[in-house]
Enzyme design. Structure first.
Site, mmCIF file in Angstrom:
data_model
loop_
_atom_site.group_PDB
_atom_site.id
_atom_site.type_symbol
_atom_site.label_atom_id
_atom_site.label_comp_id
_atom_site.label_asym_id
_atom_site.label_seq_id
_atom_site.Cartn_x
_atom_site.Cartn_y
_atom_site.Cartn_z
ATOM 1 N N SER A 146 9.533 4.464 1.216
ATOM 2 C CA SER A 146 8.355 4.865 0.991
ATOM 3 C C SER A 146 7.790 5.980 -0.319
ATOM 4 O O SER A 146 8.390 6.600 -0.312
ATOM 5 C CB SER A 146 7.111 4.537 2.448
ATOM 6 O OG SER A 146 5.644 5.273 1.527
ATOM 7 N N TYR A 159 4.119 8.512 10.025
ATOM 8 C CA TYR A 159 4.483 8.228 8.796
ATOM 9 C C TYR A 159 5.206 8.441 7.670
ATOM 10 O O TYR A 159 6.319 8.143 7.733
ATOM 11 C CB TYR A 159 3.445 7.353 7.847
ATOM 12 C CG TYR A 159 3.764 5.568 7.498
ATOM 13 C CD1 TYR A 159 4.229 4.979 7.432
ATOM 14 C CD2 TYR A 159 3.768 6.171 5.410
ATOM 15 C CE1 TYR A 159 4.120 3.610 6.493
ATOM 16 C CE2 TYR A 159 4.197 5.167 4.802
ATOM 17 C CZ TYR A 159 4.407 4.348 5.582
ATOM 18 O OH TYR A 159 4.798 3.118 4.829
HETATM 19 N N1 LIG Z 1 2.613 -1.591 1.815
HETATM 20 C C1 LIG Z 1 2.372 -0.606 0.902
HETATM 21 O O1 LIG Z 1 1.903 0.220 0.985
HETATM 22 C C2 LIG Z 1 3.625 -0.523 1.759
HETATM 23 C C3 LIG Z 1 4.351 0.708 0.871
HETATM 24 C C4 LIG Z 1 5.545 1.579 0.970
HETATM 25 C C5 LIG Z 1 6.491 0.894 1.762
HETATM 26 N N2 LIG Z 1 5.695 0.106 2.788
HETATM 27 C C6 LIG Z 1 6.516 -0.714 3.674
HETATM 28 O O2 LIG Z 1 7.293 -1.852 3.809
HETATM 29 C C7 LIG Z 1 6.937 -2.068 4.497
HETATM 30 C C8 LIG Z 1 6.535 -3.805 5.067
HETATM 31 O O3 LIG Z 1 4.655 -3.281 5.268
HETATM 32 P P1 LIG Z 1 4.048 -3.864 4.670
HETATM 33 O O4 LIG Z 1 3.252 -3.846 4.167
HETATM 34 O O5 LIG Z 1 4.420 -5.349 4.474
HETATM 35 O O6 LIG Z 1 3.717 -4.231 6.459
HETATM 36 P P2 LIG Z 1 2.767 -5.243 7.108
HETATM 37 O O7 LIG Z 1 2.003 -4.426 7.812
HETATM 38 O O8 LIG Z 1 2.445 -6.444 6.161
HETATM 39 O O9 LIG Z 1 3.984 -6.195 8.233
HETATM 40 C C9 LIG Z 1 4.817 -4.968 8.792
HETATM 41 C C10 LIG Z 1 5.561 -5.831 9.359
HETATM 42 O O10 LIG Z 1 6.086 -4.855 10.481
HETATM 43 C C11 LIG Z 1 6.469 -5.726 11.603
HETATM 44 N N3 LIG Z 1 6.159 -5.257 13.306
HETATM 45 C C12 LIG Z 1 5.886 -3.959 13.020
HETATM 46 N N4 LIG Z 1 6.386 -3.675 13.804
HETATM 47 C C13 LIG Z 1 7.244 -4.396 14.683
HETATM 48 C C14 LIG Z 1 7.989 -4.161 15.776
HETATM 49 N N5 LIG Z 1 7.454 -3.508 16.947
HETATM 50 N N6 LIG Z 1 8.373 -5.022 16.090
HETATM 51 C C15 LIG Z 1 8.835 -6.118 15.221
HETATM 52 N N7 LIG Z 1 8.389 -5.783 14.037
HETATM 53 C C16 LIG Z 1 7.285 -5.137 14.458
HETATM 54 C C17 LIG Z 1 4.936 -6.634 11.401
HETATM 55 O O11 LIG Z 1 5.307 -8.087 12.460
HETATM 56 C C18 LIG Z 1 5.298 -7.411 9.990
HETATM 57 O O12 LIG Z 1 5.704 -8.870 10.088
HETATM 58 C C19 LIG Z 1 6.850 -0.959 6.295
HETATM 59 O O13 LIG Z 1 8.267 -0.995 6.774
HETATM 60 C C20 LIG Z 1 5.906 -0.289 5.086
HETATM 61 O O14 LIG Z 1 5.617 0.374 6.323
HETATM 62 C C21 LIG Z 1 4.679 -0.572 3.012
#
Ligand SMILES: NC(=O)c1ccc[n+]([C@@H]2O[C@H](COP(=O)([O-])OP(=O)(O)OC[C@H]3O[C@@H](n4cnc5c(N)ncnc54)[C@H](O)[C@@H]3O)[C@@H](O)[C@H]2O)c1
Length: 255
Positions: A146, A159
């Site tokens: 991230s 986080y």
């Molecule tokens: N959206 C952003 O701006 C951003 C930026 C940097 C990093 N990220 C990272 O990217 C990744 C995906 O994020 P996103 O934005 O798609 O989020 P999102 O909330 O749309 O998706 C998160 C996914 O994680 C799964 N998940 C959560 N808890 C879980 C558990 N206990 N068991 C199994 N699965 C679980 C959910 O079912 C979902 O499919 C994450 O690691 C997030 O930290 C996102």
């Protein structure tokens, strides 16, 4: 000419593959030829897998709560059995909790660390052991870091700690695995328009404009923006890339 990005015949696990960035990266791997088992928290995972199959892609779903160590191990073993081996894992599942630091509940701290840091490390270990079993060890571990692997953010200390940890264990494991045919790298997405960020993408939130103004590309990222780097890190094109944390952020970090 050999297509360095071809994933035909490769077998992959993508956690968090039911929505957001994980879903798009899973789709990218399948479009490049891989068979993918996506992990999701509910039975919806099977509907998502079917929707990929309906598009002619090769996908299976597994329901698992990655916060539970016993479920993680069982799901990993089941996925390897379903795939008949493993070449790639993308640790994309993640959660977010927002409270001011002095009052950040320890229960939420523990939840975030378990899902965002402990689970990816546990699965990276399992994947590494699987890759090392091959006659010629080979495999690709892709963690999702991230912007908060680089800086602290606001009201998200758990986080930030988890994503700092993801970047660091990626480097630590790289130092032991790079000489053994295993690549472990991370992607650091910038500010992406997914369900995780609905609190920030609300135009009423003053941070929406502050963040948007700092993105040189002039817009928030999408899942589709993650596909190319995921395919690159999963393919032979990145065989000499080790321990990198690659920003996919529209330039946010360098402004
Ligand atoms: N959206 C952003 O701006 C951003 C930026 C940097 C990093 N990220 C990272 O990217 C990744 C995906 O994020 P996103 O934005 O798609 O989020 P999102 O909330 O749309 O998706 C998160 C996914 O994680 C799964 N998940 C959560 N808890 C879980 C558990 N206990 N068991 C199994 N699965 C679980 C959910 O079912 C979902 O499919 C994450 O690691 C997030 O930290 C996102």
């Amino acid at each position: 000419m050999t297509n360095l990005f071809d994933l035909t015949g490769k077998k992959a696990i993508v956690t968090g593959g039911t929505r957001g960035l994980g879903k798009s990266m899973a789709e990218g791997l399948m479009e490049a030829g891989a068979t993918v088992v996506i992990f999701g928290t509910s039975d919806k995972v099977h509907d998502v897998a079917k929707s990929f199959c309906d598009k002619g892609l090769d996908c299976k779903g597994l329901k698992v709560d990655l916060a539970k160590a016993d479920q993680r191990k069982a799901a990993f073993e089941k996925a390897v059995e379903m795939l008949g081996g493993l070449d790639i894992i993308i640790n994309a599942a993640g959660i977010q909790r927002r409270y001011e630091s002095p009052n950040f509940p320890m229960e939420d701290w523990n939840d975030v660390i378990e899902v965002n840091l402990t689970a990816p490390f546990d699965l990276s270990q399992m994947a590494a052991r699987e890759f090392l079993k091959k006659d010629v060890p080979y495999g690709k571990i892709i963690n999702i870091a991230s912007m908060l692997s680089f800086f602290g953010g606001q009201t998200v200390p758990a986080y930030a700690a988890s994503k700092g940890g993801v970047a660091q264990f990626t480097k630590a494991m790289c130092n032991e695995l790079a000489s053994k045919g295993i690549n472990i790298n991370a992607i650091a997405p910038g500010y992406m328009d997914t369900d995780m960020n609905t609190a920030l993408t609300d135009p009423e939130n003053p941070r929406f404009k502050t963040i948007t103004d700092r993105i040189p590309a002039g817009r928030w990222g999408t899942g589709a923006d993650m596909k190319g780097t995921a395919i690159f890190l999963a393919s032979a094109a990145s065989d000499y890339l080790n321990g990198a944390v690659i920003p996919v952020d529209g330039g946010y970090l360098v402004k």
